[in-house]
Design an enzyme around this catalytic site. Sequence first.
Site, mmCIF file in Angstrom:
data_model
loop_
_atom_site.group_PDB
_atom_site.id
_atom_site.type_symbol
_atom_site.label_atom_id
_atom_site.label_comp_id
_atom_site.label_asym_id
_atom_site.label_seq_id
_atom_site.Cartn_x
_atom_site.Cartn_y
_atom_site.Cartn_z
ATOM 1 N N GLU A 285 -6.497 102.287 -0.312
ATOM 2 C CA GLU A 285 -6.161 101.982 1.078
ATOM 3 C C GLU A 285 -5.371 103.167 1.608
ATOM 4 O OE1 GLU A 285 -4.789 97.908 1.361
ATOM 5 O OE2 GLU A 285 -5.908 97.480 -0.468
ATOM 6 N N CYS A 319 1.024 102.590 8.271
ATOM 7 C CA CYS A 319 -0.372 103.013 8.379
ATOM 8 C C CYS A 319 -0.981 102.440 9.647
ATOM 9 C CB CYS A 319 -1.145 102.552 7.157
ATOM 10 S SG CYS A 319 -0.943 100.804 6.863
#
Length: 516
Positions: A285, A319
């Site tokens: 990720e 993020c």
Amino acid sequence: MKEFRNETYTDFSINENQKKMEDAIKKAESELGKEYPIIIGNEKIILDDKLKSFNPAEKNQVIGIFQKADKETGEKAMKKSLNFFKGWKFSPPEERAEFLFNAAEIMRQRRFEINAWEILEVGKGWLEADADVAEAIDFLEFYAGEMLRYSKEQPVLQIPGEKSELVYLPLGVGVVIPPWNFPMAILCGMTSAALVTGNTVILKPSSDSPMIGQLFMEILQEAGLPPGIVNFVPGSGSIVGDYLVQHPKTRFISFTGSKGVGLRIVEQAAIAREGQKWIKRVVAEMGGKDAIVVDNDANLDSAASGIVYAAFGYQGQKCSACSRAIVVSDVYDEVVDKIVERTKKLTVGPTKLYENYMGAVINEKAYNSILSYIEKGKEEGGRLLTGGEPAEGNGYFIKPTVIADVKPGDTIEQEEIFGPVLAVIKAKDYDEALEIANDTDYGLTGAVYSDNREKLEKAKKLFHCGNLYLNRKCTGAFVGVHPFGGFNMSGTDSKAGGRDYLLLFMQAKSISEKIG
Ligand code: NAP
């Protein structure tokens, strides 16, 4: 089993909670600078080479002293993990789930303590730290429940003369490599998913947040998890991390971090090395360049507030942070003014004080990199409207920065900055705004503000990101509600906190017996 519910956040407007948080910070401060070992099985290992964790808001304050695992220690962790896997893989799933439920309860009890360490070690504000721990509790309970679901009889069709079934098996030894920015939630989520599915784990925490990893290990132990199921190996990612990624006995790697490191892991893991019997599975990720699109039909106040929260919450070090506001030309000037007005009200300083909304960025390297992106943004023609410089203090403080008139394709419009810098881009109309939003290598989160149903439906079809939000900010995903993970260079398309996440840690075995 009780139905899964997201953990509620602590209300710090209540005096009692404020007092508890202040006391927890004081207690953590009284325990600064202790030394912690590597934990492999029952062994606690001290090495000559140390890894110090520092407070980003107080540059010279040592949070804790950890060991810097070398390759030999990595090898030892692998041997032990392989050995412990032999028994753990046959442990009843219900028992494994119970460890997670226990750990969630302990985390609840130790919540203020963990919040305090997050505030000191990674510069989270109180609310951000509390939300991170709440998310970790959610991961534990959600994945425990999910494991119970997968351990039940699975739906396969039956044909005459045979009895068929499908069961899920663990994979083997997994290497878990988390980042520092959600130091408990992501570390806990990846590790708990790996262990509840019957794998053993080598956990290499981020070198910027090993203390939170240490607390997680204590919680697992308190929850009764047998030693050796999760082995704690702090150390440099490029040394022990790389070694474990390349190890032929590593069965899977669960990584969250930057695009550069993620791509290297994918590449290295793809090489079949001597003695390796499987294709390693990599769940990576990675970064984002997330955008909020504002249409001329939108509620502009709510759009501006959403942008500012998503851009500057935790100093933009998420993020999912909004690093691009793409605004259609009719309302561009008005939205820019509203963003700047709100940004100027944000307070910056050590987050051990509740009143500081934004704290320091994580370390010197990040600080320098963010400041150089700000320079680049100006050089390429961006108009600096507020911020753009360090804020006072003995830490890595940077003022929240808004740069307008950034053009599609500019460096700060394309590259992940991972700091408190918002690029504002003008689009001629809504369609162009969506095109700009999609025109990066990433595809993690995104949001659209519009009151026009047709345009919202268009965004659902065309805005290519893993987590799309309509008329709300692009940060703040809840476990089970907003399964999280991005497209393109944002990762391997997994969804943490979703119903298919645990499948990434298992393999399905189909068994049929002739009957009659
Ligand atoms: P990072 O620098 O990539 O580090 C992440 C982890 O990888 C750390 O534990 C690091 O260890 C380790 N590592 C570094 N080099 C390695 C190597 N060669 N082999 C194996 N492991 C290695 O990222 P970060 O600064 O911690 O985190 C910020 C990044 O994470 C941002 O890009 C952000 O967007 C991304 N992120 C993504 C998500 C998501 O869900 N998509 C969520 C959170 C964060 P050391 O600390 O020892 O270097």
